[in-house]
Design a protein around this motif. Structure first.
Motif: not given
Length: 262
Positions: A184-202
């Protein structure tokens, strides 16, 4: 009774409308059709695209429909037309050599970014469809590996794109770097410090695509992430594929939309 994303759009655009009313010194209770037409003309004269102006005017019409339905105020926006749009694509497709150069730029950089750009070029997915994808959406239909797709304006994953080996392998390589992943995890995730592991945005995907396009010398406004979707369709037609094949691949409900690519 609309999607949350539509509510957010209405909120933002109506705030602009109310701010304009205050700036002009008008009272909301005294607005007539003439003032709405004035607002529309000011929007058009500000350099906004006809698509953007259309969304602003649609919000205003919806507001007055709601106001009239609840007996607060007559629908003075009834019949106000949205600006007409010429049916053409303003985003340019990449030539085969440019698409190859774009993939080469990412190939030895971040695995995630390479997997995303490769997926966009080979499947014609929209950026919104990429960020909505979960790991478990990679599955099989018969013997074919596919990615289930929740399309633009859809509430469910009611479509799919084929994942060839060339489209899938970079994704597999990227997922391997994440270790154990939940379906159920997003296929692609953020690696930035503020949103690490979160779903990417458009916006993030658009930024990734734009970075690579600039790097290979395509720095014009006509080249964006949507150019990769355009490229998929044009490549099908260049290779001798039919319009129906391009329509099926891009999941256009109306063949007239696909015809614009020709």
């Amino acid at each position: 009774d609309v999607r949350q994303s539509s509510k957010g759009l209405y909120k933002r655009t109506l705030q602009l409308y109310f701010s304009w009313i205050n700036k002009q010194g008008y009272l909301l209770s005294q607005i007539t059709r003439a003032e709405i037409l004035e607002y529309k003309e000011e929007l058009l004269g500000s350099g906004l695209s006809s698509l953007t102006v259309s969304s602003y005017i649609t919000s205003v019409r919806r507001f007055y429909e709601w106001a009239e339905a609840n007996k607060f105020y007559p629908n003075v926006a009834k019949g106000i037309k949205s600006p007409s749009r010429k049916q053409q694509f303003k985003k340019q497709p990449l030539l085969p050599a440019q698409a190859t150069a774009l993939l080469s730029y990412y190939e030895h950089r971040a695995l995630r970014d390479y997997a995303i750009i490769n997926l966009l070029l080979r499947t014609g997915l929209r950026t919104i469809e990429v960020i909505r994808a979960n790991v478990e959406d990679i599955t099989f239909k018969g013997s074919s590996r596919v990615l289930l797709v929740q399309g633009k304006g859809r509430d469910e994953r009611d479509n799919f794109v084929l994942l060839t080996d060339k489209a899938y392998q970079p994704i597999a390589d990227y997922l391997a770097t994440r270790g154990e992943v939940n379906g159920s995890e997003p296929l692609f995730i953020s690696v930035s410090n503020n949103s690490r592991g979160d779903r990417l945005t458009t916006r993030t995907i658009s930024y990734i695509a734009k970075e690579g396009l600039k790097a290979i010398g395509l720095d014009e406004r006509a080249f964006t992430a949507h150019s990769l979707r355009h490229t998929t369709a044009v490549n099908i037609l260049r290779a001798g594929g039919s319009l129906e094949t391009a329509q099926f691949t891009l999941r256009h409900s109306n063949p007239a939309t696909t015809q614009i690519y020709t």
